[in-house]
Scaffold this active site. Sequence first.
Site, mmCIF file in Angstrom:
data_model
loop_
_atom_site.group_PDB
_atom_site.id
_atom_site.type_symbol
_atom_site.label_atom_id
_atom_site.label_comp_id
_atom_site.label_asym_id
_atom_site.label_seq_id
_atom_site.Cartn_x
_atom_site.Cartn_y
_atom_site.Cartn_z
ATOM 1 N N GLU A 1 15.055 7.615 -2.971
ATOM 2 C CA GLU A 1 13.779 7.913 -3.636
ATOM 3 C C GLU A 1 13.351 9.314 -3.227
ATOM 4 O OE1 GLU A 1 10.164 5.980 -2.345
ATOM 5 O OE2 GLU A 1 11.137 5.047 -0.635
ATOM 6 N N ASP B 1 0.170 7.573 2.313
ATOM 7 C CA ASP B 1 1.207 7.978 3.257
ATOM 8 C C ASP B 1 0.657 8.244 4.650
ATOM 9 O OD1 ASP B 1 3.878 8.129 2.005
ATOM 10 O OD2 ASP B 1 2.816 9.355 0.531
#
Lengths: 411, 254
Positions: B48, B59
Amino acid sequence: MKNNGYYGQWGGSFIPEILHETFAQLNKVYETARHDPAFWQEYVDLMATYSCRPTPLTYAGNLSRHFGGAQIFIKREDLNHTGAHKLNNVIGQGLLVKRMDKKRVIAETGAGQHGVATATMAAKFGLQCTVYMGEEDVRRQRPNVFWMEKLGAEVVPVTSGSGILKDAINAAFRDWVTNMDDSHYCLGTACGPHPFPEMVAWFQSIIGLEAREQISKQFGSAPARVYACVGGGSNAMGIFQGFLGQPDVELVGVEAGGYGLASGKHAARLASDDSSPGVAQGYKTMFLQDDDGQMRTTHSVAAGLDYVGVSPILTDLWEQGRVRFASATDKEVMAALELTMTREGIIPALESSHAFAQAFKEVGDLPADQSVIINMSGRGDKDIFTIANAFADPSWQQFIINKGKEYEAAR
Amino acid sequence: MKLQDNIREAKQKKGILLMTHIVLGYPSFEVNRAVIGQMVDKGVDLIEMQIPFSEPMADGPVIVKANQDSLANGTRLADCLDFAGEMAATHKIPFLLMTYYNILFKYGLEKFCRKTADLRIKGFIIPDLPPEEGAEYLGYCRQYGLAPIFIYAPTSTPARMRELARYGEGFIYCVARRGVTGSQTTFGREFAEYMAQCRASTELPLAVGFGIRNRDDVNAVKGRAEIAVIGSETIRLVDAEGASAVGPFIAGLR
Ligand SMILES: Cc1ncc(COP(=O)(O)O)c(C=O)c1O
């Protein structure tokens, strides 16, 4: 949820999956409270006994005469406890936190007013409190950091991104996706994923409800215009809601013009041509972003207006033509602040001074038998370092130098 | 062949598949190229590639910093797409794009899907796009043969998992724990129960990510999911030891 959190094409709920159940719970508690008249009564009572509500509507006779146009009234959110409208939202969410039986609140803050308000509420309701604040804002709003810490909150400076409000929001979300079981994220403005825009606007509507009654009692008719500064849009939504149903009342949102719209260093989302539709921080609105969809750096002398997005509810009202958007530059804001202090003995926050600056540009054009309301979202004391700096005040500078020497000598 | 069939077929041959993560343009496209080369060489099964975004809300610190530094280096979306196309043309394994919704939205959903399908990208992971907001996105994914990969979380109820499974293609990305990317995960009993719930909720293959750092972690996932996802750890490794450390690291994972 009658509209799925959409206002026209704006709003929505773009949240990570891990928060799905957290939002489901929040939506449920919020909807239940919203339809429970006893909840609103509890809220209003608490605001009356803890926070000096209703706040007055002050007739500014000297300023009115100075401009020779419409009569100027000032809605005094500076007299709300903690010195800004922010506590309205926070106490409302605090009551929901109690219903959800959570033990901790998280908040982002720009100017520090929302952080102080949240720390205050947490102290009163016996909650733990963590406040995320961009490092740039920590620097420019030091007094509020001091008070948050004294009130028992942990203040975490955020160094990622540009170190301002949007980055503090990201940091608060990161905390929340870790600690959602016992923590509520007390978002400070009418932005973010549903139900925040609607919920925050609801708690802030207390401003408009009061102002509508007050102007009618004190002036005898509805105002021609209502001015409010717009960061995320909570104080503006608060006062505008009192007049949305009266089409003759013009609603004016004032954004941060920074160094001027042409400079590109501003935070004018709806008053400039620099924004475009986007989805970030959980909602869809007009963002100041580049062609790739990366958020741009913004600038304002007022930390609380220095933000890339704007309430989706306001974007919809702007698109419908119901709210007009204007901007005031840092310079115009300082001039308006000085005039208000010396003519009325009132010290507006730098954020609020944007609304004053725009009203001052226009109020002379209106007839004397009309009125305008300026929403004074907060008081300026917190900005003493920024304001003293902008005025290059020599005696203040000397005071700071001496104080620094004293601390140095005592080390 | 559909991505899920690719995955099932590959899984037949190996006990567990590995998916790795890189942030495009961090520390540079040259390093990305070298790192991906080594990953593929050592048998990584899917990659990815994250298109950096200025507001990477879901994140953790390592990936946030990588996003920020990449953008500060001047990484543009067009560079990311060119590079993604180059990788998909060079290597045989499936490549996915991971990013936040605004990147697609601003580019134009249909245009983005058409463009990336042309580049032979296999699907997307968009952590801030729940299916309720994704009707248009799902339509274009279907039209252009891209797999919209959805996420399960430990907070997801069984009903929610079944709901997500209706929209997903390729595999389901099971987030191993609460929190953001990049910190430690304990793969204990609670994790086993969670994975059993994930398995019962969907026919799609399962990937597990968040906190997988070494061979033991990969082993803990074996038998519970088809794919183990290594995210922040390789970024940390490249930061500390350079691109050449990646090959041996990957080789030691299974
Ligand atoms: C005094 C004051 N006014 C206005 C704002 C801007 O926020 P909003 O647009 O949500 O009212 C802030 C934000 O920090 C503030 O402290």
